[in-house]
Design a protein around this motif. Structure first.
Motif, PDB file in Angstrom:
ATOM      1  N   GLY A 188       0.806  -1.221   0.000  1.00  0.00           N
ATOM      2  CA  GLY A 188       0.000   0.000   0.000  1.00  0.00           C
ATOM      3  C   GLY A 188       0.834   1.263   0.000  1.00  0.00           C
ATOM      4  O   GLY A 188       0.508   2.242  -0.677  1.00  0.00           O
ATOM      5  N   ILE A 189       1.927   1.260   0.763  1.00  0.00           N
ATOM      6  CA  ILE A 189       2.818   2.428   0.794  1.00  0.00           C
ATOM      7  C   ILE A 189       3.490   2.605  -0.562  1.00  0.00           C
ATOM      8  O   ILE A 189       3.560   3.724  -1.082  1.00  0.00           O
ATOM      9  N   LEU A 190       3.981   1.529  -1.130  1.00  0.00           N
ATOM     10  CA  LEU A 190       4.631   1.619  -2.443  1.00  0.00           C
ATOM     11  C   LEU A 190       3.646   2.142  -3.487  1.00  0.00           C
ATOM     12  O   LEU A 190       3.968   3.028  -4.277  1.00  0.00           O
ATOM     13  N   ARG A 191       2.430   1.598  -3.485  1.00  0.00           N
ATOM     14  CA  ARG A 191       1.399   2.030  -4.438  1.00  0.00           C
ATOM     15  C   ARG A 191       1.091   3.519  -4.238  1.00  0.00           C
ATOM     16  O   ARG A 191       0.973   4.266  -5.205  1.00  0.00           O
ATOM     17  N   SER A 192       0.987   3.945  -2.991  1.00  0.00           N
ATOM     18  CA  SER A 192       0.702   5.345  -2.696  1.00  0.00           C
ATOM     19  C   SER A 192       1.804   6.266  -3.216  1.00  0.00           C
ATOM     20  O   SER A 192       1.529   7.349  -3.735  1.00  0.00           O
ATOM     21  N   MET A 193       3.049   5.843  -3.093  1.00  0.00           N
ATOM     22  CA  MET A 193       4.161   6.656  -3.597  1.00  0.00           C
ATOM     23  C   MET A 193       4.047   6.868  -5.107  1.00  0.00           C
ATOM     24  O   MET A 193       4.291   7.969  -5.598  1.00  0.00           O
TER      25      MET A 193
ATOM     26  N   LEU B 266      14.235  -1.370  -8.311  1.00  0.00           N
ATOM     27  CA  LEU B 266      14.465  -0.405  -7.246  1.00  0.00           C
ATOM     28  C   LEU B 266      13.334   0.607  -7.214  1.00  0.00           C
ATOM     29  O   LEU B 266      12.611   0.785  -8.182  1.00  0.00           O
ATOM     30  N   LEU B 267      13.217   1.254  -6.074  1.00  0.00           N
ATOM     31  CA  LEU B 267      12.256   2.332  -5.876  1.00  0.00           C
ATOM     32  C   LEU B 267      13.036   3.625  -5.789  1.00  0.00           C
ATOM     33  O   LEU B 267      13.991   3.737  -5.022  1.00  0.00           O
ATOM     34  N   ARG B 268      12.653   4.593  -6.599  1.00  0.00           N
ATOM     35  CA  ARG B 268      13.276   5.911  -6.539  1.00  0.00           C
ATOM     36  C   ARG B 268      12.233   6.877  -5.992  1.00  0.00           C
ATOM     37  O   ARG B 268      11.114   6.941  -6.499  1.00  0.00           O
ATOM     38  N   VAL B 269      12.578   7.606  -4.968  1.00  0.00           N
ATOM     39  CA  VAL B 269      11.655   8.549  -4.337  1.00  0.00           C
ATOM     40  C   VAL B 269      12.184   9.954  -4.533  1.00  0.00           C
ATOM     41  O   VAL B 269      13.365  10.215  -4.325  1.00  0.00           O
TER      42      VAL B 269
ATOM     43  N   TYR C 107       8.980   6.146  -8.177  1.00  0.00           N
ATOM     44  CA  TYR C 107       8.914   5.366  -9.415  1.00  0.00           C
ATOM     45  C   TYR C 107       9.594   4.028  -9.168  1.00  0.00           C
ATOM     46  O   TYR C 107      10.530   3.937  -8.379  1.00  0.00           O
ATOM     47  N   LEU C 108       9.133   3.008  -9.857  1.00  0.00           N
ATOM     48  CA  LEU C 108       9.787   1.703  -9.798  1.00  0.00           C
ATOM     49  C   LEU C 108      10.600   1.520 -11.067  1.00  0.00           C
ATOM     50  O   LEU C 108      10.131   1.846 -12.159  1.00  0.00           O
ATOM     51  N   HIS C 109      11.795   1.005 -10.915  1.00  0.00           N
ATOM     52  CA  HIS C 109      12.650   0.690 -12.056  1.00  0.00           C
ATOM     53  C   HIS C 109      12.937  -0.800 -12.000  1.00  0.00           C
ATOM     54  O   HIS C 109      13.237  -1.337 -10.930  1.00  0.00           O
ATOM     55  N   ALA C 110      12.839  -1.462 -13.134  1.00  0.00           N
ATOM     56  CA  ALA C 110      13.077  -2.900 -13.191  1.00  0.00           C
ATOM     57  C   ALA C 110      14.048  -3.218 -14.319  1.00  0.00           C
ATOM     58  O   ALA C 110      14.028  -2.572 -15.368  1.00  0.00           O
ATOM     59  N   GLY C 111      14.881  -4.221 -14.080  1.00  0.00           N
ATOM     60  CA  GLY C 111      15.830  -4.652 -15.095  1.00  0.00           C
ATOM     61  C   GLY C 111      15.839  -6.165 -15.200  1.00  0.00           C
ATOM     62  O   GLY C 111      15.703  -6.866 -14.202  1.00  0.00           O
ATOM     63  N   GLY C 112      15.962  -6.644 -16.409  1.00  0.00           N
ATOM     64  CA  GLY C 112      15.990  -8.076 -16.611  1.00  0.00           C
ATOM     65  C   GLY C 112      16.655  -8.440 -17.922  1.00  0.00           C
ATOM     66  O   GLY C 112      17.011  -7.573 -18.722  1.00  0.00           O
ATOM     67  N   ILE C 113      16.802  -9.715 -18.112  1.00  0.00           N
ATOM     68  CA  ILE C 113      17.399 -10.249 -19.336  1.00  0.00           C
ATOM     69  C   ILE C 113      16.463 -11.313 -19.882  1.00  0.00           C
ATOM     70  O   ILE C 113      16.038 -12.222 -19.150  1.00  0.00           O
ATOM     71  N   ARG C 114      16.126 -11.162 -21.169  1.00  0.00           N
ATOM     72  CA  ARG C 114      15.248 -12.118 -21.857  1.00  0.00           C
ATOM     73  C   ARG C 114      13.947 -12.356 -21.099  1.00  0.00           C
ATOM     74  O   ARG C 114      13.490 -13.483 -20.941  1.00  0.00           O
ATOM     75  N   GLY C 115      13.359 -11.275 -20.591  1.00  0.00           N
ATOM     76  CA  GLY C 115      12.076 -11.373 -19.910  1.00  0.00           C
ATOM     77  C   GLY C 115      12.147 -11.831 -18.464  1.00  0.00           C
ATOM     78  O   GLY C 115      11.129 -11.887 -17.779  1.00  0.00           O
ATOM     79  N   ARG C 116      13.319 -12.162 -17.975  1.00  0.00           N
ATOM     80  CA  ARG C 116      13.480 -12.598 -16.587  1.00  0.00           C
ATOM     81  C   ARG C 116      13.883 -11.406 -15.729  1.00  0.00           C
ATOM     82  O   ARG C 116      14.935 -10.805 -15.950  1.00  0.00           O
ATOM     83  N   LEU C 117      13.037 -11.059 -14.786  1.00  0.00           N
ATOM     84  CA  LEU C 117      13.305  -9.931 -13.910  1.00  0.00           C
ATOM     85  C   LEU C 117      14.438 -10.287 -12.957  1.00  0.00           C
ATOM     86  O   LEU C 117      14.403 -11.309 -12.289  1.00  0.00           O
ATOM     87  N   LEU C 118      15.453  -9.442 -12.920  1.00  0.00           N
ATOM     88  CA  LEU C 118      16.617  -9.701 -12.074  1.00  0.00           C
ATOM     89  C   LEU C 118      16.755  -8.708 -10.935  1.00  0.00           C
ATOM     90  O   LEU C 118      17.173  -9.062  -9.840  1.00  0.00           O
ATOM     91  N   ARG C 119      16.428  -7.464 -11.189  1.00  0.00           N
ATOM     92  CA  ARG C 119      16.594  -6.409 -10.197  1.00  0.00           C
ATOM     93  C   ARG C 119      15.479  -5.392 -10.356  1.00  0.00           C
ATOM     94  O   ARG C 119      14.948  -5.204 -11.426  1.00  0.00           O
TER      95      ARG C 119
END
Length: 73
Positions: free
Chosen positions: A35-40, A61-64, A47-59
């Motif tokens: 709920g807190i993350l969604r509210s942010m 982060l949340l940037r505030v 913002y959420l940042h996601a990184g992956g390779i070939r569709g596999r999520l690896l990392r």
């Protein structure tokens, strides 16, 4: 091999479903609630940042934006 990178500006349950396990592994205690993350994101102070390779999520982060948080308090 290239890493794919995405920024998520609005809450997305599908992305959260992919990120949640990694989040709880990284923060087994003391993690912010969903709920807190969604509210942010909804308040546009984070913002959420996601990184992956070939569709596999690896990392991810949340940037505030602390300056936005202070002006909205």
């Amino acid at each position: 091999m290239n890493m794919e990178f995405i920024t998520i500006e609005e809450w997305d349950e599908a992305w959260w479903g992919r990120m949640e396990q990694i989040y709880h592994e990284a923060f087994p205690s003391g993690a912010k609630t969903k709920g807190i993350l969604r509210s942010m994101l909804n308040r546009r102070i984070g913002y959420l940042h996601a990184g992956g390779i070939r569709g596999r999520l690896l990392r991810w982060l949340l940037r505030v934006w602390w300056d936005k948080l202070r002006t909205r308090s």
